[in-house]
Design an enzyme around this catalytic site. Structure first.
Site, PDB file in Angstrom:
ATOM      1  NE  ARG A  42      18.328   3.873  15.848  1.00 27.87           N
ATOM      2  CZ  ARG A  42      18.156   3.241  14.697  1.00 27.87           C
ATOM      3  NH1 ARG A  42      19.196   2.938  13.950  1.00 27.87           N
ATOM      4  NH2 ARG A  42      16.954   2.912  14.272  1.00 27.87           N
ATOM      5  CB  SER A  92      14.962   2.039  17.266  1.00 21.70           C
ATOM      6  OG  SER A  92      15.489   3.330  17.100  1.00 21.70           O
ATOM      7  CB  SER A  93      11.233   5.163  13.903  1.00 21.56           C
ATOM      8  OG  SER A  93      10.112   4.857  14.683  1.00 21.56           O
ATOM      9  CD  GLN A  94      14.435   4.863   7.001  1.00 19.93           C
ATOM     10  OE1 GLN A  94      13.249   4.676   6.758  1.00 19.93           O
ATOM     11  NE2 GLN A  94      15.339   4.983   6.062  1.00 19.93           N
ATOM     12  N   PRO A  95      16.110   6.468  11.539  1.00 17.34           N
ATOM     13  CG  PRO A  95      18.255   6.177  12.452  1.00 17.34           C
ATOM     14  CD  PRO A  95      17.183   5.453  11.678  1.00 17.34           C
TER      15      PRO A  95
END
Ligand SMILES: C[S@@+](CC[C@H](N)C(=O)[O-])C[C@H]1O[C@@H](n2cnc3c(N)ncnc32)[C@H](O)[C@@H]1O
Length: 386
Positions: A42, A92-95
């Site tokens: 990431r 970057s969205s919440q995993p």
């Protein structure tokens, strides 16, 4: 990027830790999604990000301080671009949300995917790792698209992932048909073009505006009339352009601070919300009945507490339905509270339908040259399901 080489790389402890957390939380349920989180670094998609509100933009490289790498691999949304006023514009969205969506996509090798909202490019890399097939990801902001394309190429995903700079409304006809369309920005409705580019048995997974949030919905092209099924409560950055045309809420009206003046606590709104459970289910129901439903908070309260309420801008009044108490503000708040009470009573009488039991048909609306399909009539779900 060949999998074998990853074993030597220093980020593996971080991806292992994140993947373990996502498995423990139940968001990663399949070996394929777990493998993808393990193999795609990431931090290499975060060419710059804001570690905290008010902080400057930092870069995270492999020799960055461990706390930055830990942040990049925490289960948090990471803001990568801000507008002039400091509001998050790309992230970057919440995993855990990404993992949930990847599982809901029911991916398998060979499926072709169109993503709307490339952001960092990380999600498209994860998808390609699972499908081993072409992925097209469309990003509206040219600078964000350029950075995503750079990260995709630098990490060796450009054999499968193509980043397109442009309005996601248009999809990308050259890559069609797609087996899946995944949308990672909040939309008012699905673009007509996506249905045209969708394979006959494909579906769209999208966060669609409802009650001031963007619950995840699975949209299918059921012949003449597309249908949607609600899946879970979520929230996303609001899409720009025709995808949000006619959307009821502006970014500001999606999270209203209850005015301090004339605020009072009411006892008469009927339900002890914690006792009945299903707060998100109630929220969803309220929004099917009243388009004034939105996210409301008390000024200064922790942002972790998310509450729904009714807001009437015309009357400068609001009611917040909080677990344990109901807060009112403004001259018409008594009437709003009574209306909320009616909707809550109805929800109880229906057997507290869950949002995941709700479905609806979609109707065509918006600009005639750029129509979108928005939820029309929701079923009641639960005991009262139609
Ligand atoms: C939450 S971020 C996407 C996260 C991303 N999928 C990832 O893996 O990092 C949402 C993105 O949608 C983009 N966006 C907003 N409206 C759009 C539109 N109409 N078409 C394409 N992208 C859009 C934003 O610029 C933003 O980068």
């Amino acid at each position: 990027m060949p999998v074998t080489s990853l074993k030597q790389l220093p980020f593996l402890p971080y991806t292992k830790n994140l993947t373990g957390q996502l498995i423990a939380a139940g968001c990663v349920r399949s070996a394929a999604v777990a493998e993808a989180f393990l193999q795609v670094p990431r931090h290499r998609f975060l060419s710059g990000f804001y570690p905290a509100a008010g902080s400057g933009r930092v870069q995270v490289t492999e020799d960055a301080p461990p706390e930055l790498l830990e942040l990049a691999y925490s289960d948090s949304t990471v803001t990568t671009h801000r507008l002039g006023d400091g509001v998050g514009h790309s992230s970057s969205s919440q995993p855990s949300v990404m993992a949930e969506m990847l599982e809901l996509l029911e991916l398998r090798p060979g499926l072709r995917v169109l993503e709307i909202g490339a952001g960092t490019g990380y999600n498209s890399a994860l998808i390609s790792r699972i499908t081993q097939a072409p992925v097209v990801t469309v990003e509206a902001t040219p600078q964000v698209a350029a950075e995503a394309a750079e990260a995709i190429a630098a990490n060796g995903f450009d054999d499968l992932v193509r980043v397109v700079a442009g309005d996601g409304y248009l999809g990308w006809a050259d890559g069609a048909p797609y087996d899946r369309v995944i949308v990672t920005c909040g939309i008012a409705g699905a673009a007509e073009t996506w249905f045209e580019q969708l394979a006959p048995d494909g579906f769209i997974l999208a966060p669609v505006a409802h009650g001031g949030l963007h619950p995840l919905m699975r949209i299918e092209n059921g012949g003449d009339t597309p249908t949607a099924r609600a899946i879970s409560m979520a929230d996303f950055i609001t899409a720009g352009g025709p995808l949000y045309a006619g959307g009821r809420h502006t970014p500001e009206s999606r999270n209203v601070a209850l005015p301090t003046a004339e605020r009072s606590v009411a006892n008469h709104v009927p339900v002890d919300l914690p006792a009945v459970g299903g707060y998100d289910d109630l929220w969803f129901h309220l929004a099917t009945r009243d388009t004034r439903t939105t996210k409301v908070h008390l000024p200064g309260s922790s942002s972790g507490t998310v509450s729904c309420g009714l807001v009437s801008e015309d009357d400068a009044s609001a009611v917040l339905l909080q677990r344990g108490s109901t807060q009112l503000a403004g001259p018409a708040s008594g009437r709003l509270a009574a209306e909320a009470e009616t909707a809550v009573t109805e929800w109880l009488a229906l057997g507290r339908p869950r949002l995941a039991d709700r479905s609806c048909t979609l109707r065509r609306t918006g600009d005639e040259t750029r129509p979108i399909w928005v939820p029309a009539q929701w079923t009641d779900g639960g005991r009262g399901a139609e």
